[in-house]
Design a protein around this motif. Structure first.
Motif, PDB file in Angstrom:
ATOM      1  N   GLU A  72      64.751 -23.493  30.096  1.00 21.77           N
ATOM      2  CA  GLU A  72      64.542 -22.068  30.558  1.00 21.77           C
ATOM      3  C   GLU A  72      66.004 -21.445  30.446  1.00 21.77           C
ATOM      4  OE1 GLU A  72      63.289 -21.967  34.524  1.00 21.77           O
ATOM      5  OE2 GLU A  72      63.430 -19.827  34.759  1.00 21.77           O
ATOM      6  N   GLN A  73      67.145 -22.016  30.718  1.00 15.06           N
ATOM      7  CA  GLN A  73      68.474 -21.591  30.686  1.00 15.06           C
ATOM      8  C   GLN A  73      68.830 -21.342  29.520  1.00 15.06           C
ATOM      9  OE1 GLN A  73      70.389 -25.393  31.854  1.00 15.06           O
ATOM     10  NE2 GLN A  73      70.052 -24.969  34.164  1.00 15.06           N
ATOM     11  N   MET A  74      68.070 -21.827  28.013  1.00 16.19           N
ATOM     12  CA  MET A  74      68.392 -21.453  26.866  1.00 16.19           C
ATOM     13  C   MET A  74      67.734 -20.182  26.484  1.00 16.19           C
ATOM     14  SD  MET A  74      70.884 -22.923  25.211  1.00 16.19           S
ATOM     15  CE  MET A  74      70.464 -22.336  23.525  1.00 16.19           C
ATOM     16  N   VAL A  75      66.594 -20.125  27.063  1.00 15.08           N
ATOM     17  CA  VAL A  75      65.638 -18.899  27.085  1.00 15.08           C
ATOM     18  C   VAL A  75      66.651 -17.622  27.496  1.00 15.08           C
ATOM     19  CG1 VAL A  75      63.603 -17.608  27.608  1.00 15.08           C
ATOM     20  CG2 VAL A  75      63.380 -19.841  26.820  1.00 15.08           C
ATOM     21  N   GLU A  80      70.352 -13.092  26.449  1.00 18.72           N
ATOM     22  CA  GLU A  80      71.602 -12.432  26.765  1.00 18.72           C
ATOM     23  C   GLU A  80      72.377 -12.338  25.307  1.00 18.72           C
ATOM     24  OE1 GLU A  80      72.945 -11.346  29.485  1.00 18.72           O
ATOM     25  OE2 GLU A  80      70.904 -11.535  30.470  1.00 18.72           O
ATOM     26  N   GLY A  81      71.823 -12.947  24.419  1.00 17.38           N
ATOM     27  CA  GLY A  81      72.402 -12.879  23.085  1.00 17.38           C
ATOM     28  C   GLY A  81      73.501 -13.886  22.815  1.00 17.38           C
ATOM     29  N   LEU A  96      64.939 -10.302  16.643  1.00 19.06           N
ATOM     30  CA  LEU A  96      64.678 -11.383  17.203  1.00 19.06           C
ATOM     31  C   LEU A  96      63.589 -11.415  18.288  1.00 19.06           C
ATOM     32  CD1 LEU A  96      65.018 -14.935  17.869  1.00 19.06           C
ATOM     33  CD2 LEU A  96      67.256 -14.087  19.245  1.00 19.06           C
ATOM     34  N   SER A  97      62.318 -12.180  18.557  1.00 16.85           N
ATOM     35  CA  SER A  97      61.739 -12.263  19.645  1.00 16.85           C
ATOM     36  C   SER A  97      61.497 -13.511  20.183  1.00 16.85           C
ATOM     37  CB  SER A  97      60.234 -11.894  18.956  1.00 16.85           C
ATOM     38  OG  SER A  97      60.246 -10.650  18.710  1.00 16.85           O
TER      39      SER A  97
ATOM     40  N   SER B 302      79.970 -16.309  12.361  1.00 17.87           N
ATOM     41  CA  SER B 302      79.672 -15.502  13.245  1.00 17.87           C
ATOM     42  C   SER B 302      79.124 -16.527  14.566  1.00 17.87           C
ATOM     43  CB  SER B 302      78.633 -14.981  13.002  1.00 17.87           C
ATOM     44  OG  SER B 302      78.649 -13.916  11.849  1.00 17.87           O
ATOM     45  N   ALA B 303      78.552 -17.486  14.253  1.00 19.58           N
ATOM     46  CA  ALA B 303      78.204 -18.260  15.537  1.00 19.58           C
ATOM     47  C   ALA B 303      79.330 -19.206  16.345  1.00 19.58           C
ATOM     48  CB  ALA B 303      77.426 -19.705  14.796  1.00 19.58           C
ATOM     49  N   HIS B 304      80.437 -19.306  15.610  1.00 19.88           N
ATOM     50  CA  HIS B 304      81.535 -19.975  16.156  1.00 19.88           C
ATOM     51  C   HIS B 304      82.071 -18.862  17.139  1.00 19.88           C
ATOM     52  CE1 HIS B 304      85.121 -22.390  16.837  1.00 19.88           C
ATOM     53  NE2 HIS B 304      85.767 -21.553  16.765  1.00 19.88           N
ATOM     54  N   ASN B 305      82.104 -17.587  16.777  1.00 13.14           N
ATOM     55  CA  ASN B 305      83.073 -16.506  17.498  1.00 13.14           C
ATOM     56  C   ASN B 305      82.088 -16.046  18.502  1.00 13.14           C
ATOM     57  OD1 ASN B 305      85.423 -16.982  15.943  1.00 13.14           O
ATOM     58  ND2 ASN B 305      85.079 -15.251  14.544  1.00 13.14           N
ATOM     59  N   GLY B 306      80.729 -15.938  18.112  1.00 12.09           N
ATOM     60  CA  GLY B 306      80.100 -15.119  18.837  1.00 12.09           C
ATOM     61  C   GLY B 306      79.174 -15.767  19.873  1.00 12.09           C
ATOM     62  N   MET B 307      79.102 -17.142  20.020  1.00 12.26           N
ATOM     63  CA  MET B 307      78.093 -17.903  20.902  1.00 12.26           C
ATOM     64  C   MET B 307      78.886 -17.993  22.238  1.00 12.26           C
ATOM     65  SD  MET B 307      76.758 -21.003  18.689  1.00 12.26           S
ATOM     66  CE  MET B 307      76.128 -22.050  19.927  1.00 12.26           C
ATOM     67  N   ALA B 308      77.788 -18.203  23.113  1.00 17.48           N
ATOM     68  CA  ALA B 308      78.416 -18.324  24.398  1.00 17.48           C
ATOM     69  C   ALA B 308      78.687 -19.810  24.902  1.00 17.48           C
ATOM     70  CB  ALA B 308      77.150 -17.907  25.768  1.00 17.48           C
TER      71      ALA B 308
END
Lengths: 320, 320
Positions: A72-75, A80-81, A96-97, B302-308
């Protein structure tokens, strides 16, 4: 596939300013997209990633390095992107859906009961089918579900033979004890369900999960709607393999996007006769490998559609 | 490489919302780019492809399926935007620079003379060095030159041992007679130049070509200017391998972008200890594989810089 579109793609490819075959699998991809879109020129500008999320009763048995609440946290992270797949989608211009499939209702522990009821599996398949709309250029399928590499390994064992040890892997990173537990629960499940697993759809129902059944549904719908499909890693391929077991031609409109680091994946893609497009030691799920490979499909389609022919460019062909 | 930038990249990677290692080689790429750019966050939005074109005296010996005039015709195709590399560049937002290196002056036939004079090889190296400017995110190197897979195979044999048969391949698609000719001219060249080939830079001068020397120069300049490099296929890797032979650390800022279909490439990348990022049966040259792989580098960055991070997204970490 549409033979006429494929033939038009092959004919154009032969005229492009490069030696025959020099773009390798990019040529294969352009023809494949045209064939399954039943259209020439092929299109790939706008892939769509669909990520289905579900929870698994088996997670309570200690088969994952992460608690089940992480699904759920990853959803929320997808919404949130902040997840890898969000950045990868942005990188290729993919939509992305994300579909949350009753996370408060995990599957039953498949060592003592079918994971899904008849109603649940049909509902999940239908749900996955509805996620596919006409006009999508390329569909990238993926999943999120703590515990689902154990489900996938059990499904692979039921479909293609072997034991828990043959198919279980580290998943999100379990230790040796966790890996032994994974293998043991798979063997328990194979023994419990026994002969019922001879039916591939029963494998999906008894050992799979909401998100895995949705993937199988999406694969079927995509074919009807003329959308080529990129399958992500181990769990996604296992879901699709159910359809392959029913009919080996059922996945001709699908490419396995990447070879997962999860060891069972190599065996699984071999069993269904696929050669993944990428091999980058990834094992994340969430459609990450499929979205990454969609960039290769875009490259293939761009080259196919945009290159000059020998005649247009005034380039000499092979010496006779 | 810059250890501090690499360490900052590794530290951030460990906090991102994914299991450790789950992005596989994308994680390696993000750290590598940061280390060689000496900067964190790493950048990859704007790769530059440099394609050097040269002609080869050996082409007159029937080692290619295409006439030597195709080098110049393909340069015109690059300029007009009709080649594969143009479409692949557009697909990832890469710039493209094409350098025509005296096509009216091919190298000497290397079976009877050094391919380049001392002056010519130095001029070509310097030319390649000047093609690299500071501020380029990623440099994709490639070549065009009818006959240059024969030069590359000869260079590989001189650098790493073996005979013409060990290193010659179909290139643009020669038939069995053409392949035998390639192997024979390589063996003739190895015998003719003899002990002089113990010096790697003499291998470049005696067996290489204008565009291959330029690639070696560009690789050196990129390192000084903190630009990570993606090497294309067989000819490009052979040019860079000259530097590896001088100092095996000389290519640490380079990744071989793809495994070419050209059979000698597998042996060559093994000799220099690289694992290509892609393996798609391509064998086109013109930086096509390097540009395709730059999309993977963009995805990694992109993944490295943009991920939470786990903390930002409120996602639980591993169970203790």
């Amino acid at each position: 596939p549409d033979d006429e579109a494929a033939e038009r793609a092959r004919a154009r490819d032969a005229e492009l300013t490069k030696p025959a075959g020099a773009l390798g699998r990019l040529e294969e991809l352009a023809v494949w997209v045209a064939a399954w879109q039943a259209a020439h020129p092929p299109r790939a500008a706008r892939p769509l990633a669909c990520v289905f999320a579900g929870n698994h009763g088996i997670a309570a048995r200690g088969v994952s390095a992460y608690p089940a609440s992480v699904t759920e946290q990853m959803v929320a992270n997808f919404v949130e992107g902040g997840a890898a797949v969000n950045q990868l989608c942005r990188n290729v211009g993919a939509g992305l859906s994300v579909y949350e499939m009753g996370l408060e209702t995990p599957t039953a522990d498949f060592t003592t009961a079918p994971a899904l009821t008849d109603t649940e599996v049909l509902r999940a398949i239908a749900f996955g089918m509805r996620a596919v709309e006409p006009g999508i250029d390329i569909l990238c399928l993926g999943e999120m579900g703590i515990g689902n590499t154990t489900a996938a390994a059990a499904m692979a064992a039921a479909l293609f033979g072997g034991t828990g040890t043959d198919w279980a892997g580290p998943g999100t990173g379990v230790d040796a004890d966790g890996l032994a537990t994974k293998a043991a629960v798979i063997d328990q499940a194979l023994a419990f369900h026994g002969a019922a697993l001879a039916d591939p759809l029963e494998v999906l129902r008894r050992l799979g999960g909401h998100e895995l059944a949705a993937i199988a549904g999406a694969v079927m719908a995509a074919r009807m709607l003329r959308v080529p499909v990129l399958l992500d890693g181990f769990a996604c391929t296992a879901a699709a393999a159910v359809l392959w077991k029913v009919d080996p031609a059922a996945l001709d409109h699908c490419k396995v996007a990447h070879m997962s680091r999860e060891p069972g994946h190599r065996r699984l893609v071999g069993a269904i006769g696929q050669r993944p497009l990428l091999d980058l030691d990834m094992a994340l799920g969430e459609a990450s490998g499929a979205v990454l490979a969609s960039g290769l499909v875009q490259a293939a389609v761009s080259a196919h559609n945009g290159m000059a022919t020998f005649a247009e460019a005034g380039v000499s062909t092979r010496e006779a």
